[in-house]
Design a protein around this motif. Structure first.
Motif, PDB file in Angstrom:
ATOM      1  N   LYS A  36      -3.995   4.804   5.238  1.00 46.76           N
ATOM      2  CA  LYS A  36      -3.807   3.593   4.445  1.00 46.76           C
ATOM      3  C   LYS A  36      -4.272   3.865   3.016  1.00 46.76           C
ATOM      4  O   LYS A  36      -5.463   3.939   2.741  1.00 46.76           O
ATOM      5  CB  LYS A  36      -4.560   2.420   5.058  1.00 46.76           C
ATOM      6  CG  LYS A  36      -4.242   1.083   4.407  1.00 46.76           C
ATOM      7  CD  LYS A  36      -5.038  -0.051   5.026  1.00 46.76           C
ATOM      8  CE  LYS A  36      -4.618  -0.342   6.444  1.00 46.76           C
ATOM      9  NZ  LYS A  36      -5.295  -1.573   6.978  1.00 46.76           N
ATOM     10  N   GLY A  37      -3.319   3.988   2.103  1.00 47.97           N
ATOM     11  CA  GLY A  37      -3.656   4.287   0.716  1.00 47.97           C
ATOM     12  C   GLY A  37      -3.965   3.042  -0.089  1.00 47.97           C
ATOM     13  O   GLY A  37      -4.931   3.007  -0.852  1.00 47.97           O
ATOM     14  N   ILE A  38      -3.147   2.003   0.065  1.00 45.28           N
ATOM     15  CA  ILE A  38      -3.416   0.699  -0.533  1.00 45.28           C
ATOM     16  C   ILE A  38      -3.531  -0.298   0.606  1.00 45.28           C
ATOM     17  O   ILE A  38      -2.753  -0.260   1.554  1.00 45.28           O
ATOM     18  CB  ILE A  38      -2.296   0.275  -1.503  1.00 45.28           C
ATOM     19  CG1 ILE A  38      -2.215   1.253  -2.683  1.00 45.28           C
ATOM     20  CG2 ILE A  38      -2.527  -1.142  -2.031  1.00 45.28           C
ATOM     21  CD1 ILE A  38      -1.076   0.955  -3.650  1.00 45.28           C
ATOM     22  N   GLY A  39      -4.507  -1.186   0.501  1.00 46.30           N
ATOM     23  CA  GLY A  39      -4.786  -2.115   1.588  1.00 46.30           C
ATOM     24  C   GLY A  39      -6.080  -1.816   2.289  1.00 46.30           C
ATOM     25  O   GLY A  39      -6.460  -2.497   3.242  1.00 46.30           O
ATOM     26  N   SER A  40      -6.799  -0.787   1.807  1.00 49.25           N
ATOM     27  CA  SER A  40      -8.098  -0.423   2.370  1.00 49.25           C
ATOM     28  C   SER A  40      -9.208  -1.140   1.610  1.00 49.25           C
ATOM     29  O   SER A  40      -8.972  -1.807   0.596  1.00 49.25           O
ATOM     30  CB  SER A  40      -8.297   1.096   2.275  1.00 49.25           C
ATOM     31  OG  SER A  40      -8.396   1.485   0.909  1.00 49.25           O
ATOM     32  N   SER A  41     -10.425  -0.986   2.085  1.00 51.89           N
ATOM     33  CA  SER A  41     -11.561  -1.617   1.400  1.00 51.89           C
ATOM     34  C   SER A  41     -11.777  -1.022   0.011  1.00 51.89           C
ATOM     35  O   SER A  41     -12.283  -1.687  -0.892  1.00 51.89           O
ATOM     36  CB  SER A  41     -12.831  -1.452   2.251  1.00 51.89           C
ATOM     37  OG  SER A  41     -13.088  -0.077   2.494  1.00 51.89           O
ATOM     38  N   ASN A  45      -5.549  -3.987  -3.199  1.00 52.56           N
ATOM     39  CA  ASN A  45      -4.172  -4.123  -3.674  1.00 52.56           C
ATOM     40  C   ASN A  45      -4.104  -3.629  -5.106  1.00 52.56           C
ATOM     41  O   ASN A  45      -5.130  -3.382  -5.746  1.00 52.56           O
ATOM     42  CB  ASN A  45      -3.656  -5.565  -3.549  1.00 52.56           C
ATOM     43  CG  ASN A  45      -4.527  -6.561  -4.283  1.00 52.56           C
ATOM     44  OD1 ASN A  45      -4.630  -6.538  -5.512  1.00 52.56           O
ATOM     45  ND2 ASN A  45      -5.178  -7.440  -3.535  1.00 52.56           N
ATOM     46  N   LEU A  46      -2.886  -3.465  -5.585  1.00 50.34           N
ATOM     47  CA  LEU A  46      -2.655  -3.054  -6.961  1.00 50.34           C
ATOM     48  C   LEU A  46      -1.376  -3.771  -7.409  1.00 50.34           C
ATOM     49  O   LEU A  46      -0.281  -3.269  -7.223  1.00 50.34           O
ATOM     50  CB  LEU A  46      -2.497  -1.528  -7.077  1.00 50.34           C
ATOM     51  CG  LEU A  46      -2.317  -0.971  -8.484  1.00 50.34           C
ATOM     52  CD1 LEU A  46      -3.577  -1.180  -9.316  1.00 50.34           C
ATOM     53  CD2 LEU A  46      -1.946   0.510  -8.448  1.00 50.34           C
ATOM     54  N   VAL A  50       0.813  -4.384  -2.335  1.00 51.34           N
ATOM     55  CA  VAL A  50      -0.233  -4.899  -1.450  1.00 51.34           C
ATOM     56  C   VAL A  50      -0.558  -3.951  -0.307  1.00 51.34           C
ATOM     57  O   VAL A  50      -1.596  -4.122   0.354  1.00 51.34           O
ATOM     58  CB  VAL A  50       0.137  -6.290  -0.890  1.00 51.34           C
ATOM     59  CG1 VAL A  50       0.120  -7.326  -1.993  1.00 51.34           C
ATOM     60  CG2 VAL A  50       1.498  -6.282  -0.191  1.00 51.34           C
ATOM     61  N   LEU A  51       0.284  -2.945  -0.067  1.00 51.02           N
ATOM     62  CA  LEU A  51       0.019  -2.031   1.047  1.00 51.02           C
ATOM     63  C   LEU A  51       0.791  -0.736   0.851  1.00 51.02           C
ATOM     64  O   LEU A  51       1.949  -0.760   0.421  1.00 51.02           O
ATOM     65  CB  LEU A  51       0.435  -2.677   2.375  1.00 51.02           C
ATOM     66  CG  LEU A  51       0.019  -1.939   3.656  1.00 51.02           C
ATOM     67  CD1 LEU A  51      -1.471  -2.138   3.918  1.00 51.02           C
ATOM     68  CD2 LEU A  51       0.818  -2.462   4.855  1.00 51.02           C
ATOM     69  N   LEU A  52       0.148   0.384   1.161  1.00 58.47           N
ATOM     70  CA  LEU A  52       0.831   1.675   1.271  1.00 58.47           C
ATOM     71  C   LEU A  52       0.334   2.359   2.531  1.00 58.47           C
ATOM     72  O   LEU A  52      -0.858   2.649   2.659  1.00 58.47           O
ATOM     73  CB  LEU A  52       0.562   2.567   0.059  1.00 58.47           C
ATOM     74  CG  LEU A  52       1.184   3.970   0.170  1.00 58.47           C
ATOM     75  CD1 LEU A  52       2.710   3.905   0.058  1.00 58.47           C
ATOM     76  CD2 LEU A  52       0.618   4.924  -0.896  1.00 58.47           C
ATOM     77  N   ILE A 225      -3.838   7.908  -6.460  1.00 60.38           N
ATOM     78  CA  ILE A 225      -4.408   8.024  -7.799  1.00 60.38           C
ATOM     79  C   ILE A 225      -3.944   6.831  -8.621  1.00 60.38           C
ATOM     80  O   ILE A 225      -2.747   6.653  -8.851  1.00 60.38           O
ATOM     81  CB  ILE A 225      -3.966   9.326  -8.491  1.00 60.38           C
ATOM     82  CG1 ILE A 225      -4.214  10.535  -7.591  1.00 60.38           C
ATOM     83  CG2 ILE A 225      -4.697   9.493  -9.820  1.00 60.38           C
ATOM     84  CD1 ILE A 225      -3.424  11.765  -8.005  1.00 60.38           C
ATOM     85  N   VAL A 226      -4.871   5.998  -9.044  1.00 60.14           N
ATOM     86  CA  VAL A 226      -4.555   4.846  -9.886  1.00 60.14           C
ATOM     87  C   VAL A 226      -4.752   5.251 -11.341  1.00 60.14           C
ATOM     88  O   VAL A 226      -5.760   5.873 -11.697  1.00 60.14           O
ATOM     89  CB  VAL A 226      -5.460   3.645  -9.545  1.00 60.14           C
ATOM     90  CG1 VAL A 226      -5.126   2.445 -10.429  1.00 60.14           C
ATOM     91  CG2 VAL A 226      -5.317   3.276  -8.067  1.00 60.14           C
ATOM     92  N   PHE A 227      -3.785   4.903 -12.189  1.00 59.86           N
ATOM     93  CA  PHE A 227      -3.816   5.331 -13.581  1.00 59.86           C
ATOM     94  C   PHE A 227      -4.171   4.186 -14.528  1.00 59.86           C
ATOM     95  O   PHE A 227      -3.949   3.017 -14.219  1.00 59.86           O
ATOM     96  CB  PHE A 227      -2.448   5.919 -13.976  1.00 59.86           C
ATOM     97  CG  PHE A 227      -2.043   7.094 -13.137  1.00 59.86           C
ATOM     98  CD1 PHE A 227      -2.720   8.299 -13.239  1.00 59.86           C
ATOM     99  CD2 PHE A 227      -1.006   6.982 -12.221  1.00 59.86           C
ATOM    100  CE1 PHE A 227      -2.365   9.388 -12.452  1.00 59.86           C
ATOM    101  CE2 PHE A 227      -0.643   8.059 -11.431  1.00 59.86           C
ATOM    102  CZ  PHE A 227      -1.320   9.265 -11.542  1.00 59.86           C
ATOM    103  N   THR A 228      -4.707   4.556 -15.667  1.00 65.33           N
ATOM    104  CA  THR A 228      -4.934   3.587 -16.737  1.00 65.33           C
ATOM    105  C   THR A 228      -3.592   3.136 -17.310  1.00 65.33           C
ATOM    106  O   THR A 228      -2.543   3.700 -17.002  1.00 65.33           O
ATOM    107  CB  THR A 228      -5.777   4.221 -17.853  1.00 65.33           C
ATOM    108  OG1 THR A 228      -5.076   5.368 -18.374  1.00 65.33           O
ATOM    109  CG2 THR A 228      -7.143   4.658 -17.336  1.00 65.33           C
ATOM    110  N   GLN A 229      -3.628   2.110 -18.167  1.00 65.85           N
ATOM    111  CA  GLN A 229      -2.402   1.665 -18.819  1.00 65.85           C
ATOM    112  C   GLN A 229      -1.981   2.697 -19.870  1.00 65.85           C
ATOM    113  O   GLN A 229      -2.794   3.463 -20.389  1.00 65.85           O
ATOM    114  CB  GLN A 229      -2.616   0.303 -19.471  1.00 65.85           C
ATOM    115  CG  GLN A 229      -3.005  -0.792 -18.488  1.00 65.85           C
ATOM    116  CD  GLN A 229      -1.986  -0.973 -17.379  1.00 65.85           C
ATOM    117  OE1 GLN A 229      -2.249  -0.628 -16.233  1.00 65.85           O
ATOM    118  NE2 GLN A 229      -0.834  -1.508 -17.703  1.00 65.85           N
TER     119      GLN A 229
END
Length: 294
Positions: A36-41, A45-46, A50-52, A225-229
């Protein structure tokens, strides 16, 4: 959007690594292993995602009949196949390289069952705006040969949604997003433009890569990997092995999110109403008794 593959290119505001999350492998149900990449503690979400899930499933396991409301899902087969059947009579099987794009809308009940011995896929949930949450459900299955691709200087991309290397996907998305599958041989680099207002992330399927800045540390497989704007992302494969990753971005909805299991709404009262609708077989779930498990 445009992208250039050479050392002279630089974005005015390059996107850098803001956060990385390892999608840990865990068992979930009978015969299902999930990352679970997105949707974990660590990354709940991003917006608008809401889920990956990166999952593998083998018979006799699978996802038996279950309901959804309030979002779109993209299932991308990496290996094997998944057979989908819903309560409205739709049935189909997607296999390696194929896509199923499902707009859940006001309500659907379906099953997703393994079609082969070994089945490996990614599933992304994309939130719908408050105005779109109660639209009628629909499906689009895209075979691998219909997914547009491009290649330049050792970098290949499959354009599932959005645009890269001058080619556009034919898939319409109600919430504007990009969904790109990049493969890079050792010693290559890429520079991909992203609308500045969008949120974006990458998920590494295999290999390791350097993201955002040449001075960054390499990041290995199964990390989100979450990126900056910024207006674009640069990636380098400095390793001796191929790198494959998804680059996904989307326009934020900037709306409150209330999620409970398979339902994604804006408020808890809407979640409560959804549960009541499902239990009473009303307001989108009228055909609940027609479900057929595989």
């Amino acid at each position: 959007m445009s992208e250039i593959l050479d050392n002279s290119f630089a974005f005015s505001t390059p996107r850098l690594v803001f956060k990385k999350v390892l999608a840990q492998s865990q068992s979930e149900g009978d015969g299902i292993v999930v990352r679970k990449g997105i949707g974990s503690s660590e990354l709940k979400n991003l917006d608008p995602f809401v889920l990956l899930y990166h999952f593998s499933v083998s018979p006799p396991g699978g996802f038996q009949d279950h309901p959804h409301r309030g979002f779109e899902s993209v299932t991308y087969m990496l290996e094997g196949g998944i057979t989908h059947q819903d309560f409205a009579g739709h049935k189909g099987t997607i296999r390696a390289g194929d896509i199923q794009w499902m707009t859940v809308g006001r309500g659907i009940i379906h099953s997703e069952m393994p079609a082969e011995a070994n089945n490996n896929a990614l599933q992304l949930w994309i939130n719908l705006s408050a105005n779109d949450k109660m639209i009628e459900p629909k499906y689009k299955e895209v075979p691998s040969e219909k997914i547009v691709t491009a290649e330049k200087e050792g970098v290949e991309v499959k354009v599932i949604a959005g645009k890269a290397m001058g080619v556009d996907s034919a898939v319409y998305t109600r919430t504007p997003i990009m969904f790109l599958d990049f493969s890079m041989i050792p010693g290559t680099e890429l520079h991909q433009s992203i609308p500045e207002s969008w949120n974006s992330f990458a998920y590494i399927i295999e290999g390791e890569g350097v993201f955002g800045s040449q001075n960054s540390s390499p990041i290995v497989a199964h990390h989100v990997i979450v990126f900056t704007q910024g207006d674009g992302l640069s990636v380098w494969n400095k390793s001796s092995k191929p790198l494959r990753f998804l680059l996904i971005g989307g326009q934020p909805l900037n709306e409150p999110i209330a999620q409970q299991g398979p339902f994604v709404m804006n408020t808890q009262s809407e979640i409560d109403q959804t549960i009541q609708d499902y239990q009473n077989r009303t307001n989108g779930f009228e055909m609940r008794l027609n479900c057929i498990s595989q």
